[in-house]
Design a protein around this motif. Structure first.
Motif, PDB file in Angstrom:
ATOM      1  N   GLY A  11       0.471  -1.224   0.213  1.00  0.00           N
ATOM      2  CA  GLY A  11       0.157  -0.278   0.110  1.00  0.00           C
ATOM      3  C   GLY A  11       0.763   0.979  -0.221  1.00  0.00           C
ATOM      4  N   GLY A  15       1.092   4.174  -3.032  1.00  0.00           N
ATOM      5  CA  GLY A  15       0.381   5.222  -2.526  1.00  0.00           C
ATOM      6  C   GLY A  15       1.038   5.909  -2.866  1.00  0.00           C
ATOM      7  N   VAL A  79       2.132   8.773   3.156  1.00  0.00           N
ATOM      8  CA  VAL A  79       1.957   7.920   2.188  1.00  0.00           C
ATOM      9  C   VAL A  79       0.205   8.175   2.015  1.00  0.00           C
ATOM     10  CG1 VAL A  79       2.337   6.652   0.905  1.00  0.00           C
ATOM     11  CG2 VAL A  79       4.144   8.018   1.077  1.00  0.00           C
ATOM     12  N   GLU A  80      -0.473   8.276   0.858  1.00  0.00           N
ATOM     13  CA  GLU A  80      -1.823   7.326   1.840  1.00  0.00           C
ATOM     14  C   GLU A  80      -2.351   6.348   0.554  1.00  0.00           C
ATOM     15  OE1 GLU A  80      -4.721  10.491   2.066  1.00  0.00           O
ATOM     16  OE2 GLU A  80      -3.409  11.782   3.745  1.00  0.00           O
ATOM     17  N   HIS A  81      -2.450   4.640   0.872  1.00  0.00           N
ATOM     18  CA  HIS A  81      -3.428   4.056   0.243  1.00  0.00           C
ATOM     19  C   HIS A  81      -4.796   3.226   0.794  1.00  0.00           C
ATOM     20  CE1 HIS A  81      -4.184   0.824  -2.066  1.00  0.00           C
ATOM     21  NE2 HIS A  81      -4.092   1.738  -3.138  1.00  0.00           N
ATOM     22  N   ASP A  85      -3.690   1.959   5.106  1.00  0.00           N
ATOM     23  CA  ASP A  85      -3.952   1.408   6.056  1.00  0.00           C
ATOM     24  C   ASP A  85      -4.024   0.179   6.779  1.00  0.00           C
ATOM     25  OD1 ASP A  85      -4.603   4.177   5.852  1.00  0.00           O
ATOM     26  OD2 ASP A  85      -6.229   4.290   4.726  1.00  0.00           O
TER      27      ASP A  85
END
Length: 190
Positions: A11, A15, A79-81, A85
């Motif tokens: 992830g 991201g 970083v986001e995805h 999470d």
């Protein structure tokens, strides 16, 4: 016991815009063998990451905690995805439960990747504190669909392998067993 979660790593790489998160995992898995500069180059050429993205991956791989504080450290990298999470949640549950029962026995080490593509969740490697240079003596992890390679059923599983040669060599070096000379090709300690 060093532990990570493949969903967390994949992830994170997704991201950052990795074109091949599997290649990023295989690159990170080599960090102790080839060093961070060579891994950064692989992250760019094989995984399609920018130089800045490769540096963030190296920062992720440097995170190591005995408790769940790794979650905040990962979040601080920006970083986001959704898969990130999920991986953070899963790894925090494992590390948190272990920390409550035996602090320090299990460590979140986000460079643990287990380079084989069939791993899908928690992965681990174990080392002897007295002989860390001997390498991992027991490793494994979770895979959601490995059985599907051999059957039409989709069965999740967890697997591990024990490095018996390494373990026996370590036990000999630590004086836990005597060196035995025998013409037999198999040695079974009692």
């Amino acid at each position: 016991i060093l532990v990570n979660n493949r969903k967390l790593a994949e992830g994170f790489f997704l991201g950052l815009g990795a074109t091949d998160p599997g290649a990023a995992l295989r690159a990170i898995d080599k960090i102790d063998k080839i060093g961070p500069d060579a891994v950064a180059a692989l992250l760019q050429t094989d995984a399609g990451l920018s130089p800045e993205g490769a540096q963030k991956c190296l920062a992720l791989a440097a995170i190591r905690t005995e408790d769940t504080s790794f979650v905040e450290q990962v979040r601080a990298l920006g970083v986001e995805h959704p898969l990130l999470d999920e991986g953070l949640e899963n790894l925090a549950a494992v590390v948190g439960a272990a920390y409550e029962r035996m602090p320090g026995a299990l460590v979140a080490d986000l460079k643990i990747a287990r380079g084989l593509d069939y791993y899908t969740g928690t992965v681990f490697e174990t080392f002897l504190d007295a002989l860390p240079g001997i390498g991992s003596i027991c490793s494994g992890g979770r895979y959601d669909n490995l059985a599907a390679l051999y059957t039409s059923q989709e069965l999740p599983g967890i697997g591990a392998s024990l490095g018996l040669d390494r373990l026996l060599a370590a036990m000999e070096e630590l004086g836990m067993i005597e060196k035995v000379s025998t013409p037999a090709e198999v040695f079974i300690p009692f």
